[in-house]
Design a protein around this motif. Structure first.
Motif, PDB file in Angstrom:
ATOM      1  N   TYR A  11       0.076   6.359   1.423  1.00 43.01           N
ATOM      2  CA  TYR A  11      -0.875   6.246   2.521  1.00 43.01           C
ATOM      3  C   TYR A  11      -0.776   7.486   3.391  1.00 43.01           C
ATOM      4  O   TYR A  11       0.314   7.876   3.814  1.00 43.01           O
ATOM      5  CB  TYR A  11      -0.539   4.995   3.334  1.00 43.01           C
ATOM      6  CG  TYR A  11      -1.629   4.561   4.266  1.00 43.01           C
ATOM      7  CD1 TYR A  11      -2.784   3.985   3.764  1.00 43.01           C
ATOM      8  CD2 TYR A  11      -1.498   4.703   5.646  1.00 43.01           C
ATOM      9  CE1 TYR A  11      -3.790   3.558   4.612  1.00 43.01           C
ATOM     10  CE2 TYR A  11      -2.501   4.277   6.497  1.00 43.01           C
ATOM     11  CZ  TYR A  11      -3.638   3.698   5.973  1.00 43.01           C
ATOM     12  OH  TYR A  11      -4.640   3.274   6.818  1.00 43.01           O
ATOM     13  N   VAL A  61      -5.932   0.723   5.814  1.00 47.12           N
ATOM     14  CA  VAL A  61      -5.242  -0.546   5.561  1.00 47.12           C
ATOM     15  C   VAL A  61      -6.235  -1.706   5.643  1.00 47.12           C
ATOM     16  O   VAL A  61      -6.268  -2.585   4.778  1.00 47.12           O
ATOM     17  CB  VAL A  61      -4.115  -0.762   6.599  1.00 47.12           C
ATOM     18  CG1 VAL A  61      -3.419  -2.094   6.357  1.00 47.12           C
ATOM     19  CG2 VAL A  61      -3.115   0.366   6.545  1.00 47.12           C
ATOM     20  N   VAL A  78       3.314  -0.706   4.207  1.00 44.85           N
ATOM     21  CA  VAL A  78       2.540   0.507   3.960  1.00 44.85           C
ATOM     22  C   VAL A  78       3.539   1.657   3.846  1.00 44.85           C
ATOM     23  O   VAL A  78       4.312   1.910   4.771  1.00 44.85           O
ATOM     24  CB  VAL A  78       1.544   0.786   5.111  1.00 44.85           C
ATOM     25  CG1 VAL A  78       0.813   2.098   4.878  1.00 44.85           C
ATOM     26  CG2 VAL A  78       0.565  -0.362   5.270  1.00 44.85           C
ATOM     27  N   LEU A 132       0.859  -1.184   0.000  1.00 49.23           N
ATOM     28  CA  LEU A 132       0.000   0.000   0.000  1.00 49.23           C
ATOM     29  C   LEU A 132       0.897   1.237   0.000  1.00 49.23           C
ATOM     30  O   LEU A 132       1.693   1.424   0.916  1.00 49.23           O
ATOM     31  CB  LEU A 132      -0.891  -0.052   1.247  1.00 49.23           C
ATOM     32  CG  LEU A 132      -2.058   0.892   1.391  1.00 49.23           C
ATOM     33  CD1 LEU A 132      -2.971   0.825   0.180  1.00 49.23           C
ATOM     34  CD2 LEU A 132      -2.844   0.536   2.635  1.00 49.23           C
ATOM     35  N   THR A 133       0.789   2.058  -1.046  1.00 53.38           N
ATOM     36  CA  THR A 133       1.650   3.239  -1.111  1.00 53.38           C
ATOM     37  C   THR A 133       0.802   4.513  -1.067  1.00 53.38           C
ATOM     38  O   THR A 133      -0.419   4.454  -1.222  1.00 53.38           O
ATOM     39  CB  THR A 133       2.477   3.262  -2.417  1.00 53.38           C
ATOM     40  OG1 THR A 133       1.582   3.237  -3.524  1.00 53.38           O
ATOM     41  CG2 THR A 133       3.397   2.069  -2.501  1.00 53.38           C
ATOM     42  N   LEU A 154       3.982  -3.025  11.356  1.00 56.36           N
ATOM     43  CA  LEU A 154       3.713  -1.922  10.433  1.00 56.36           C
ATOM     44  C   LEU A 154       3.953  -0.601  11.153  1.00 56.36           C
ATOM     45  O   LEU A 154       3.557  -0.421  12.298  1.00 56.36           O
ATOM     46  CB  LEU A 154       2.273  -1.975   9.937  1.00 56.36           C
ATOM     47  CG  LEU A 154       1.908  -3.063   8.921  1.00 56.36           C
ATOM     48  CD1 LEU A 154       0.414  -3.004   8.637  1.00 56.36           C
ATOM     49  CD2 LEU A 154       2.691  -2.917   7.631  1.00 56.36           C
ATOM     50  N   VAL A 159      -1.358  -6.835   3.747  1.00 56.91           N
ATOM     51  CA  VAL A 159      -0.327  -6.003   3.121  1.00 56.91           C
ATOM     52  C   VAL A 159       1.056  -6.442   3.604  1.00 56.91           C
ATOM     53  O   VAL A 159       1.210  -6.923   4.724  1.00 56.91           O
ATOM     54  CB  VAL A 159      -0.514  -4.495   3.421  1.00 56.91           C
ATOM     55  CG1 VAL A 159      -1.818  -3.988   2.855  1.00 56.91           C
ATOM     56  CG2 VAL A 159      -0.405  -4.223   4.900  1.00 56.91           C
ATOM     57  N   ILE A 219       1.244   4.073  10.137  1.00 51.75           N
ATOM     58  CA  ILE A 219      -0.142   3.909   9.712  1.00 51.75           C
ATOM     59  C   ILE A 219      -1.092   4.697  10.607  1.00 51.75           C
ATOM     60  O   ILE A 219      -2.292   4.733  10.359  1.00 51.75           O
ATOM     61  CB  ILE A 219      -0.578   2.429   9.661  1.00 51.75           C
ATOM     62  CG1 ILE A 219      -0.326   1.747  10.993  1.00 51.75           C
ATOM     63  CG2 ILE A 219       0.140   1.695   8.547  1.00 51.75           C
ATOM     64  CD1 ILE A 219      -0.906   0.356  11.035  1.00 51.75           C
TER      65      ILE A 219
END
Lengths: 271, 252
Positions: free
Chosen positions: A184, A197, A211, A181-182, A254, A208, A257
């Motif tokens: 973000y 997400v 991120v 996922l870019t 992650l 994913v 986020i």
């Protein structure tokens, strides 16, 4: 020992495939692997710009496919990492200049030359160029932005990866699928302007692998011909490092986020 | 994986919903047909004038001869519509269509083949799943078939068709994906795409979904599209069935 072939693809254009290819290839090279990154976007070559080697392209991928140059002549050694090579696309040809046999021969030669990883930077779309980029892949990094059209296109690509690749056709098992996922932006997610997400994971039914936060460092780095992963101070660079580590099998939580909490001084003085 | 996407390298073959009117001929009377259609064209010229239509002869007891069909096609033309093909082919219709130089337009053309043995169109295809009648075309048919299973998700752009039987999908159906069965459809993931049960006309077919967010559901050709999914159904377990011509959906 055969090289592992990783395709970076998305369906939709402008989501960050080339940025990701550059950072992924550089990240793997930083981890000591011998890596080649190939630009499959014949006619719209960009990878050489992001890798900062545009002035050193003499022979390109199409030349090799057509036997007009050897692989050795065409591989451009990265100026930062000596075990990283770039194979640029041709700007003057179109995607029909590539053939399946030609691509296979190049990938086989890279494998024989002792490369650990070959990163295939796919063009947008689902036509010939994109098909050839994914056809021989062992792994796929599907780049997706947190918005509905990108998510749907990625879904289409995931379907093609499961049916239109050499592995699928030969029944050699699935192409390993990684969702990245870019762009973000946690703040916009918090106010409901972007998919989260979890939304993206729910719709696509897979987790994913990373991120990458939306960040101006990405643009600056690209414009300077530096893969953003080299900028270890930037959140995007760190997020790419995490992603590369996860693709290599490491477990990392992650980051980036959640909406960044403002420090006391920032709250008082703004900013 | 038994994902059955109907495509080749050179192109994509896809079945889709096409907005095309279908002239269902109830009796062989070219003059009456012309008059009736003219009336429709006059009533809604924007909709029907020069509209592409498909001529459906399946409701006639016997397929008319070539001359009569020519007259019917001419009647449609003189009424102001443009016949572009014949619908719902038995092998006879198919032969007729090729003599006329017209395409045969039906969702699953080959699937109508068995009906050659039973021309009574309205009443055919009761539970094709368990139909033990002698069947001409498909070699695998002729005895009851189990359900077709699909493990995992159906991605956007993919299409799965369970011929002559039920379809069970354990994963999700994405936006832009289609699952079609001649029997019932069971979906244990989310349905965000399209599901069409009773594709050969089985009005008793049902669709069961454990997480309902569909774009479209259809049973035996009756369909409902969802621009907005009703709040009380979204994300719930539902079943869809047909009552008369009405497609009903209720929580389980």
């Amino acid at each position: 020992m055969t090289a592992e072939i990783i395709v970076v693809t998305s369906g939709k254009g402008g989501v960050g495939k080339t940025t990701t290819s550059a950072s992924l290839a550089t990240g793997l090279a930083m981890a000591g692997k011998k890596v080649a990154v190939i630009d499959f976007d014949v006619g719209l070559r960009n990878l050489d710009l992001i890798m900062g080697c545009e002035r050193r392209v003499v022979y390109d991928f199409v030349n090799v496919v057509h036997g007009e140059a050897t692989l050795k002549q065409s591989l451009i050694k990265d100026k930062r990492y000596e075990n990283l090579y770039v194979l640029a696309a041709s700007q003057t040809r179109d995607k029909d200049a590539l053939t399946q046999e030609g691509v296979e021969k190049v990938l086989d030669s890279l494998s024989e030359d002792g490369f650990d990883y070959v990163i295939c930077d796919s063009p947008a779309g689902i036509e010939k160029g994109a098909h050839l980029a994914m056809y021989f892949a062992d792994k796929a990094v599907v780049v997706v932005n947190p918005e509905v059209s990108s998510v749907r296109d990625s879904d289409r690509i995931l379907g093609l990866l499961a049916s239109k690749t050499r592995r699928a056709e030969r029944g050699e098992g699935q192409v390993t699928q990684h969702l990245l996922l870019t762009r973000y932006n946690p703040a916009r997610v918090a106010i409901g302007e972007m998919l989260s997400v979890t939304d993206v994971e729910d719709i696509l039914g897979i987790k994913v692998v990373g991120v990458i936060p939306e960040s101006e460092n990405v643009l600056t780095a690209s414009n300077n011909g530096i893969p953003v992963i080299v900028d270890t101070a930037s959140p995007a660079g760190q997020a790419y490092s995490d992603t590369v580590a996860r693709i290599l099998g490491e477990e990392r939580p992650l980051r980036f986020i959640d909406v960044p909490k403002k420090g006391f001084l920032q709250r008082v003085f703004g900013g | 994986m038994n994902a059955k996407t109907e495509s080749t390298d050179a192109c994509d073959l896809r079945f889709g919903q096409v907005g095309i009117a279908c002239v269902r001929v109830r009796r062989v009377d070219a003059a009456a047909l012309c008059e009736e259609l003219e009336r429709r064209v006059r009533a809604a010229p924007q909709m029907f004038s020069r509209a592409a239509v498909v001529l459906d002869l399946s409701h006639l007891l016997h397929l008319p001869d070539d001359g009569t069909v020519d007259a019917l096609l001419e009647a449609v033309r003189s009424a102001g519509m443009l016949p572009v093909g014949l619908a719902y082919g038995t092998s006879e219709t198919e032969a007729l269509a090729s003599r006329m130089g017209l395409p045969l337009i039906a969702k699953f053309r080959a699937a109508y083949e068995p009906a050659a043995a039973t021309p009574a169109a309205e009443t055919r295809a009761p539970e094709p799943v368990a139909r033990p009648e002698p069947i001409l075309a498909p070699p695998e048919a002729g005895h009851p078939l189990g359900a077709q299973h699909h493990d995992g998700s159906v991605r956007s752009g993919q299409q799965i068709y369970a011929r002559d039987r039920d379809l069970i999908v354990t994963g999700a159906i994405a936006n832009g994906a289609e699952v079609i069965a001649d029997g019932n459809i069971h979906i244990y993931g989310g349905l965000r795409g399209r599901a069409m049960a009773g594709a050969q006309g089985d009005e008793k077919a049902r669709i069961y979904v454990s997480d309902f967010r569909a774009e479209l559901v259809a049973i035996a050709g009756q369909y409902r599209v969802f621009e907005q999914i009703p709040d009380d159904l979204e994300g719930r377990s539902v079943q869809c069935w047909l009552e008369g011509e009405k497609l009903l959906i209720a929580k389980l």
